[in-house]
Design an enzyme around this catalytic site. Structure first.
Site, PDB file in Angstrom:
ATOM      1  N   GLU A 234       0.826  -1.217   0.000  1.00 21.48           N
ATOM      2  CA  GLU A 234       0.000   0.000   0.000  1.00 21.48           C
ATOM      3  C   GLU A 234       0.857   1.263   0.000  1.00 21.48           C
ATOM      4  O   GLU A 234       0.810   2.065   0.928  1.00 21.48           O
ATOM      5  CB  GLU A 234      -0.961  -0.035   1.188  1.00 21.48           C
ATOM      6  CG  GLU A 234      -1.928  -1.203   1.072  1.00 21.48           C
ATOM      7  CD  GLU A 234      -2.929  -1.294   2.213  1.00 21.48           C
ATOM      8  OE1 GLU A 234      -3.100  -0.296   2.927  1.00 21.48           O
ATOM      9  OE2 GLU A 234      -3.536  -2.367   2.378  1.00 21.48           O
TER      10      GLU A 234
ATOM     11  N   HIS B 141     -18.436  -9.670   5.563  1.00 22.70           N
ATOM     12  CA  HIS B 141     -17.117  -9.092   5.821  1.00 22.70           C
ATOM     13  C   HIS B 141     -16.429  -9.847   6.945  1.00 22.70           C
ATOM     14  O   HIS B 141     -17.013 -10.023   8.019  1.00 22.70           O
ATOM     15  CB  HIS B 141     -17.237  -7.603   6.199  1.00 22.70           C
ATOM     16  CG  HIS B 141     -15.896  -6.947   6.373  1.00 22.70           C
ATOM     17  ND1 HIS B 141     -15.552  -6.219   7.484  1.00 22.70           N
ATOM     18  CD2 HIS B 141     -14.808  -6.937   5.572  1.00 22.70           C
ATOM     19  CE1 HIS B 141     -14.303  -5.778   7.349  1.00 22.70           C
ATOM     20  NE2 HIS B 141     -13.831  -6.205   6.201  1.00 22.70           N
ATOM     21  N   HIS B 142     -15.235 -10.337   6.685  1.00 17.63           N
ATOM     22  CA  HIS B 142     -14.411 -10.993   7.697  1.00 17.63           C
ATOM     23  C   HIS B 142     -13.095 -10.237   7.853  1.00 17.63           C
ATOM     24  O   HIS B 142     -12.159 -10.458   7.087  1.00 17.63           O
ATOM     25  CB  HIS B 142     -14.075 -12.438   7.284  1.00 17.63           C
ATOM     26  CG  HIS B 142     -15.255 -13.360   7.307  1.00 17.63           C
ATOM     27  ND1 HIS B 142     -15.261 -14.551   6.611  1.00 17.63           N
ATOM     28  CD2 HIS B 142     -16.448 -13.279   7.947  1.00 17.63           C
ATOM     29  CE1 HIS B 142     -16.429 -15.162   6.823  1.00 17.63           C
ATOM     30  NE2 HIS B 142     -17.162 -14.411   7.619  1.00 17.63           N
ATOM     31  N   GLU B 143     -13.039  -9.336   8.798  1.00 18.01           N
ATOM     32  CA  GLU B 143     -11.744  -8.757   9.158  1.00 18.01           C
ATOM     33  C   GLU B 143     -11.109  -9.719  10.155  1.00 18.01           C
ATOM     34  O   GLU B 143     -11.750 -10.126  11.124  1.00 18.01           O
ATOM     35  CB  GLU B 143     -11.945  -7.364   9.772  1.00 18.01           C
ATOM     36  CG  GLU B 143     -10.682  -6.728  10.327  1.00 18.01           C
ATOM     37  CD  GLU B 143      -9.561  -6.601   9.302  1.00 18.01           C
ATOM     38  OE1 GLU B 143      -9.744  -5.917   8.294  1.00 18.01           O
ATOM     39  OE2 GLU B 143      -8.485  -7.220   9.528  1.00 18.01           O
TER      40      GLU B 143
ATOM     41  N   HIS C  49      -8.454  -8.259   1.191  1.00 14.72           N
ATOM     42  CA  HIS C  49      -7.649  -7.053   1.454  1.00 14.72           C
ATOM     43  C   HIS C  49      -6.434  -7.441   2.291  1.00 14.72           C
ATOM     44  O   HIS C  49      -6.439  -8.465   2.975  1.00 14.72           O
ATOM     45  CB  HIS C  49      -8.492  -6.006   2.169  1.00 14.72           C
ATOM     46  CG  HIS C  49      -9.367  -5.248   1.221  1.00 14.72           C
ATOM     47  ND1 HIS C  49      -9.481  -3.879   1.230  1.00 14.72           N
ATOM     48  CD2 HIS C  49     -10.143  -5.683   0.192  1.00 14.72           C
ATOM     49  CE1 HIS C  49     -10.303  -3.507   0.268  1.00 14.72           C
ATOM     50  NE2 HIS C  49     -10.730  -4.570  -0.377  1.00 14.72           N
ATOM     51  N   GLU C  50      -5.399  -6.620   2.204  1.00 12.06           N
ATOM     52  CA  GLU C  50      -4.117  -6.898   2.892  1.00 12.06           C
ATOM     53  C   GLU C  50      -3.592  -8.296   2.566  1.00 12.06           C
ATOM     54  O   GLU C  50      -2.970  -8.961   3.403  1.00 12.06           O
ATOM     55  CB  GLU C  50      -4.247  -6.710   4.416  1.00 12.06           C
ATOM     56  CG  GLU C  50      -4.550  -5.297   4.838  1.00 12.06           C
ATOM     57  CD  GLU C  50      -6.036  -4.983   4.799  1.00 12.06           C
ATOM     58  OE1 GLU C  50      -6.374  -3.873   4.341  1.00 12.06           O
ATOM     59  OE2 GLU C  50      -6.848  -5.811   5.212  1.00 12.06           O
TER      60      GLU C  50
ATOM     61  N   GLU D  63      -7.070  -6.456  -2.720  1.00 13.99           N
ATOM     62  CA  GLU D  63      -6.690  -5.047  -2.613  1.00 13.99           C
ATOM     63  C   GLU D  63      -5.184  -5.005  -2.920  1.00 13.99           C
ATOM     64  O   GLU D  63      -4.797  -4.721  -4.043  1.00 13.99           O
ATOM     65  CB  GLU D  63      -7.015  -4.518  -1.227  1.00 13.99           C
ATOM     66  CG  GLU D  63      -6.666  -3.059  -1.060  1.00 13.99           C
ATOM     67  CD  GLU D  63      -6.738  -2.632   0.396  1.00 13.99           C
ATOM     68  OE1 GLU D  63      -7.188  -1.527   0.651  1.00 13.99           O
ATOM     69  OE2 GLU D  63      -6.302  -3.401   1.281  1.00 13.99           O
TER      70      GLU D  63
ATOM     71  N   GLU E 218      -9.335   4.450  -0.869  1.00 14.07           N
ATOM     72  CA  GLU E 218      -9.608   4.790   0.532  1.00 14.07           C
ATOM     73  C   GLU E 218      -8.535   5.690   1.141  1.00 14.07           C
ATOM     74  O   GLU E 218      -8.799   6.399   2.103  1.00 14.07           O
ATOM     75  CB  GLU E 218      -9.760   3.515   1.365  1.00 14.07           C
ATOM     76  CG  GLU E 218      -8.489   2.689   1.458  1.00 14.07           C
ATOM     77  CD  GLU E 218      -8.701   1.309   2.113  1.00 14.07           C
ATOM     78  OE1 GLU E 218      -9.739   0.690   1.834  1.00 14.07           O
ATOM     79  OE2 GLU E 218      -7.830   0.883   2.879  1.00 14.07           O
TER      80      GLU E 218
HETATM   81  C1  NOJ Z   1      -8.641  -2.068   5.469  1.00 11.65           C
HETATM   82  C2  NOJ Z   1      -9.394  -2.329   4.206  1.00 11.65           C
HETATM   83  O1  NOJ Z   1      -8.675  -1.965   3.078  1.00 11.65           O
HETATM   84  C3  NOJ Z   1     -10.689  -1.567   4.279  1.00 11.65           C
HETATM   85  O2  NOJ Z   1     -11.391  -1.676   3.064  1.00 11.65           O
HETATM   86  C4  NOJ Z   1     -11.494  -2.067   5.453  1.00 11.65           C
HETATM   87  O3  NOJ Z   1     -12.640  -1.265   5.570  1.00 11.65           O
HETATM   88  C5  NOJ Z   1     -10.701  -1.979   6.744  1.00 11.65           C
HETATM   89  N1  NOJ Z   1      -9.417  -2.561   6.590  1.00 11.65           N
HETATM   90  C6  NOJ Z   1     -11.418  -2.693   7.893  1.00 11.65           C
HETATM   91  O4  NOJ Z   1     -11.467  -4.062   7.646  1.00 11.65           O
END
Ligand code: NOJ
Ligand code: CA
Length: 715
Positions: free
Chosen positions: A175, A414-416, A484-485, A503, A509
């Protein structure tokens, strides 16, 4: 699928005389030719030419293994060579084109070391019209059953001090803003911009950069170096020797400093070099995809490219929060978290987005912050934060999913993981079962923060294997995902078409929560990050500055029209419609482009391209006769002539042109646009004016009824 395999000769001999081994073997296709030879001390060397010009001069290949007899880069002899060729076409499940030609010549060189234990190593080369790929294969053999790579020596000896579009070698994130310098000037300590939402572990090597690395030589060659099919290995970065212009593979280490663990038979990912004298050819290249294995999923009809809205941008700009409460450690007398009144994922707000999506033909709605854990998710390297199945009390999973379904919309899960991949691995089955029970078919995942297992990196072999597990397990539940990440893509979406986007780069963002990305950013990404696969860039921001007061000092670094154009220039089968519904209502006429633009294509033409300056594409909607053009520029205004020669001969079309208004400027006047309609045909040449940081977006549809009198021929 049309497929035929041509064996154009097998030059195999198990006992090539030693003298012959010094001779170079050559493989060519069109203007590209690749040479292989062994040096006098038995070191494998390859080189690559384009149109007779050297692109890569003789460069070393091989490994150092972690054990006493560790040298796997010299004292080789050629046991034999196998030549073959392939010319096939295949149909991706989704993509920029509906048919892909895979046309290459292949040479497998079988090597053996001349000293005990007489190790075997094969190198597999493929040459295409637009470049080459090669990989190492470790055949099954005694004394090389299980081994650890402590160095990969693969080099790319370039011919001069090329211009490079690069980001710092970082084991955990891509990033970054791109730097444009000569190779001799690369120094990642000077790349001051760092990722802000993720623990960064920059390589200790100040001269390491990431791939895809885009290069331009002084004599006009465009060269792209990356890798294909990154499985069971760590990501390759490149160490740059600033005086000799040699690049060397630099693999992301694991927690104890090892680079890769392999069990023979095994192979490395492909190392790829795309080359042309035209920048557009780099964008058109299918080399990375072609070097990946075909789709392995038994069915794919459940995989759906789509646009999606979501409860997301409002958290990015600070209007609402992911968490329901500001404190994890304070509860009311009933033991409940004390609501902060700003929780974005509450049922009423979610319904607002569902209504908006349904009204505008947007199929998906992503909701972040729906589940417990967000009070405590960030920056504490905690093993167990999320369970992926417990909603906050103001988010009614069943009701919202049936509300969405009743309107023809589907919710996106969504799975963070907050970097705890071990926790996610343990809970994946229950998380996916929960999704299936509640009507979710796709998930956006995230890995913010440092990885658990502690000490592992986002781009190391451990996480590469985690993602392979994810792709396979998600497919077994017929679930698609957008990570993402994650490590940057290497074309694996050919093999796992449910792995729809990543991503793995600096997305839109950053314009919400940081100083943002300059206007040239989106003209570089197609040549770098997108070479491996789609990016979830989240375009479509219409409120360009201050974001309604939620982030008064922030702004987009584009015009509004450029946000439209990104739906075409930034290819992805998942495209977010990222802004607030009310911001689209305020520009309903411009929003029509987003309603119309598809996410899956029959054909793609690169109209104009120069990394760091501009890109323009025309794409034909899958299964329809509609075309869409997206053109974008950097900080400079630009005139762009766009011939519509790709249209069908003799056919009339209605073109709707969304253009920057005179005086539009990303910095001072980003929301100024004009929309005009014209009759066009195959002879038409559009004369587009792009504002500084601006663009143009055009929809072209066959004329099915007489055009209104107000619509004239384009002149
Ligand atoms: C970073 C991600 O790029 C973003 O899209 C997301 O909203 C946040 N993390 C929280 O998970
Ligand atoms: Ca520029």
């Amino acid at each position: 699928m049309k497929q035929h395999l041509v064996m154009w000769g097998i030059l195999l001999s198990l006992s090539i005389p030693v003298a012959a081994q010094q001779q170079s073997m050559e493989l060519s296709m069109g203007k590209v030719s690749l040479q292989f030879q062994l040096s006098t001390d038995g070191q494998p060397l390859y080189s690559l030419n384009y149109d007779q010009k050297p692109v890569v001069r003789p460069s070393v290949m091989g490994f150092v293994l972690k054990e006493t007899d560790s040298v796997l880069y010299s004292d080789f002899t050629v046991l034999g060579t196998e030549l073959s060729a392939k010319d096939e076409t295949w149909q991706p499940v989704w993509g920029e084109v509906s048919t892909i030609r895979n046309n290459y010549k292949q040479m497998i060189v079988h090597l053996q070391q001349r000293h005990a234990p007489f190790r075997l190593l094969d190198i597999e080369f493929r040459v295409f019209e637009d470049g080459a790929g090669f990989r190492y294969v470790f055949p099954h053999q005694p004394k090389l059953n299980y081994f650890i790579v402590s160095k990969e020596l693969t080099a790319f000896q370039l011919t001069g001090d090329h211009t490079a579009f690069w980001i710092p070698g970082d084991y955990d994130t891509n990033e970054y803003l791109y730097n444009t310098t000569h190779l001799s000037e690369i120094d990642n300590r000077k790349a001051v911009e760092t990722a802000t939402d993720i623990a960064v572990r920059t390589t200790p090597d100040p001269y390491a950069v990431q791939t895809p690395l885009m290069l331009k030589s002084a004599d006009g060659l465009y060269i792209n170096i990356h890798e294909a099919a990154l499985l069971n290995y760590s990501a390759m970065q490149l160490h740059v020797d600033r005086s000799s212009f040699s690049l060397t593979a630099s693999l992301v280490p694991d927690a104890v400093g090892n680079l890769a663990y392999l069990h023979a038979p095994a192979s490395t990912p492909w190392r790829t070099i795309i080359v042309s004298d035209k920048a557009a050819d780099i964008l058109n290249s299918k080399l990375v995809l072609n070097l990946n294995e075909p789709n392995i999923l038994p069915t794919t009809d459940w995989i759906r490219p789509m646009k999606f809205a979501g409860v997301w941008w409002e958290m990015q700009v600070g209007k609402s929060t992911w968490s329901i409460s500001d404190r994890a450690d304070t509860t009311d007398t009933n033991g409940n978290l004390i609501p902060n009144g700003r929780h974005g994922a509450n049922s009423d707000n979610v319904k607002r987005y569902i209504d908006f999506a349904a009204k505008n033909g947007i199929h998906g709605v992503l909701i972040e912050g729906w589940n417990t854990g967000w009070e405590d998710w960030f920056g504490n390297w905690k093993e167990e934060v999320f369970d992926f199945v417990t909603p906050y009390p103001d988010f009614n999973v069943k009701e919202l999913n049936s509300y969405a379904r009743s309107k023809g919309v589907e919710l996106i899960m969504h799975h963070e993981t907050s970097g705890s991949a071990t926790n996610y691995d343990r809970r994946m089955d229950s998380a996916f079962r929960f999704m299936k029970e509640n009507g979710y078919h796709s998930v956006k995942t995230g890995y913010v923060g440092r990885i658990i297992p502690r000490g592992e990196a986002h781009d190391g072999q451990w996480m590469v294997n985690h993602f392979e597990r994810m792709a396979r397990k998600a497919a077994s539940y017929q679930i698609s995902f957008d990570a993402h990440e994650a490590m940057r893509p290497t074309g694996l979406h050919r093999t796992f078409p449910n792995w729809m986007a990543c991503e793995a780069g600096r997305g839109n963002e950053y314009n919400a929560f940081s100083t943002g990305s300059p206007p040239e950013h989106e003209t570089i990404l197609p040549f770098t990050r997108l070479i491996g696969g789609p990016m979830d860039y989240t375009p479509g921001i219409f409120k360009m500055k201050g974001y309604c007061g939620y982030a008064p000092d922030r702004q987009m670094h584009t015009t509004l029209v450029k946000q439209l154009a990104l739906y075409v220039t930034m290819y992805s089968p998942l495209q977010m419609v990222a802004d607030f519904p009310e911001h689209y209502e305020a520009h309903d006429d411009a929003f029509q482009f987003i309603r119309d633009v598809p996410v899956d294509w029959d054909d793609t033409k690169v109209i104009a391209a120069e990394p760091g300056d501009y890109v323009a594409y025309a794409r034909k909607e899958k299964g329809k006769e509609n075309w869409f053009i997206g053109a974008i520029t950097d900080e400079n205004s630009r005139k762009m002539n766009t011939p519509l020669s790709f249209l069908e001969k003799g056919k009339q079309y209605l073109a709707t042109i969304y253009a920057d208004a005179p005086g539009a400027d990303w910095k001072t006047n980003p929301e100024a646009y004009v929309i005009k309609q014209f009759l066009v045909d195959q002879q038409t040449v559009l004369k587009l004016n792009l504002a500084p940081g601006g663009g143009a977006a055009i929809s072209i549809k066959p004329l099915t009824a007489p055009a209104p009198r107000s619509v004239t021929r384009y002149k």
